[in-house]
Design a protein around this motif. Structure first.
Motif, short mmCIF file in Angstrom:
data_model
loop_
_atom_site.label_atom_id
_atom_site.label_comp_id
_atom_site.label_asym_id
_atom_site.label_seq_id
_atom_site.Cartn_x
_atom_site.Cartn_y
_atom_site.Cartn_z
N ARG A 81 2.20 5.12 -0.84
CA ARG A 81 1.59 6.43 -1.04
C ARG A 81 1.68 6.79 -2.52
N ARG B 194 -9.07 4.79 -3.29
CA ARG B 194 -7.95 4.24 -2.52
C ARG B 194 -6.94 5.35 -2.20
N SER C 222 -6.04 6.48 1.54
CA SER C 222 -4.66 6.37 1.99
C SER C 222 -4.13 7.72 2.49
N SER D 275 0.84 -1.21 0.00
CA SER D 275 0.00 0.00 0.00
C SER D 275 0.87 1.26 0.00
#
Length: 289
Positions: A124, A176, A180, A122
């Motif tokens: 950035r 997403r 995030s 995951s």
């Protein structure tokens, strides 16, 4: 967290299938020429079945957003394909060919999620990556929209459904990114431009879906849409977004096989519908003469 995300995504897929079936019935009831026009929207807003489908899809959208806040795109997005078995059962399509095609799609997606969940990351997302993803999907939607503009019948239905799937795939990526950013930097750093882009892509995809309902059956619409959606989202997740940095080449090959199997299942379903529809038209013509 991934387990909860998968559960939310599964529930979202069920809601998508049920909502699609309800909305398809509403659109078909309010169209007479096989095409949906802007003036038909007022009638749709008074159709109980369409409104109920809208509410169910709203619940599914919320669940999908929750799932995307808990897990990477390449884990969550493929599960939307499981809306297809729900639509098939509600539509009464239980012949062997349809069920085998649906089973192939469902199994392929299940294996895909199992493989990708172990290697997903995951990271950035820098603004340049989000912009690249948006530009890629814009081109895809423009091409499919052009095909739909000049197409008729099932060709128009498939093109519109695929365009909707591409738009929804972009929505997954943008949501997403928003989730995030908020989780990492806080609500004060909410990327409003990205959030607005997600809303715009969602509305465009929703309109394409309604147009597709007017041109074809719900299982073909959902099948094409839910195949292109995770395909676009997953490819963007693996390439532009870098969600699979350490994935083994063998795993990548297996993921490609799963994707090909799912695509083949959707193709069989669409082709089977063409054959069945042709036979039904011939039967009605024979009885009328």
């Amino acid at each position: 967290m991934i387990g909860l995300a998968v559960a939310c995504a599964l529930c979202a897929a069920i809601a998508s299938g049920l909502g699609a079936r309800l909305q398809h019935g509403g659109v078909r009831a309010e169209t007479r020429d096989g095409e949906l026009h802007l003036r038909s929207l007022a009638r749709l807003g008074r159709n109980p079945g369409w409104l109920l489908g809208f509410a169910v899809l709203g619940v599914g959208t919320v669940l999908q957003i929750v799932a995307l806040t808990l897990a990477p795109v390449i884990v969550v997005a493929p599960l939307v394909v499981l809306a297809l078995p729900v639509v098939a059962v509600l539509s009464g399509r239980r012949d062997r060919t349809s069920m085998l095609a649906i089973a192939a799609v469902s199994i392929a997606v299940g294996v895909f999620v199992a493989l990708s969940s172990d290697a997903a990351a995951s990271p950035r997302l820098p603004p340049s990556d989000v912009l690249d993803a948006t530009q890629i999907v814009t081109v895809i939607v423009a091409v499919l929209g052009t095909i739909a503009l000049f197409g008729r019948g099932l060709v128009r239905c498939v093109a519109l459904s695929a365009a909707a799937g591409a738009a929804y795939g972009l929505v997954s990526v943008l949501v997403r990114d928003v989730a995030s950013t908020v989780q990492t930097l806080g609500l004060a750093e909410l990327p409003w431009l990205v959030a607005c882009g997600a809303v715009a892509a969602f509305l465009l995809g929703a309109w394409f879906v309604q147009l597709a309902y007017a041109s074809g059956p719900p299982d073909v619409v959902v099948g094409c849409q839910t195949m292109v959606n995770p395909l676009v989202a997953t490819v963007l997740g693996m390439t532009v977004l870098g969600e699979a940095p350490a994935m083994h080449p063998l795993t990548l090959a297996l993921l490609a096989v799963c994707g090909a199997a799912a695509l083949a299942g959707i193709s069989v379903l669409v082709r089977h519908y063409q054959v069945v529809s042709s036979l039904r038209r011939r039967s009605r013509y024979s009885r009328s003469t």
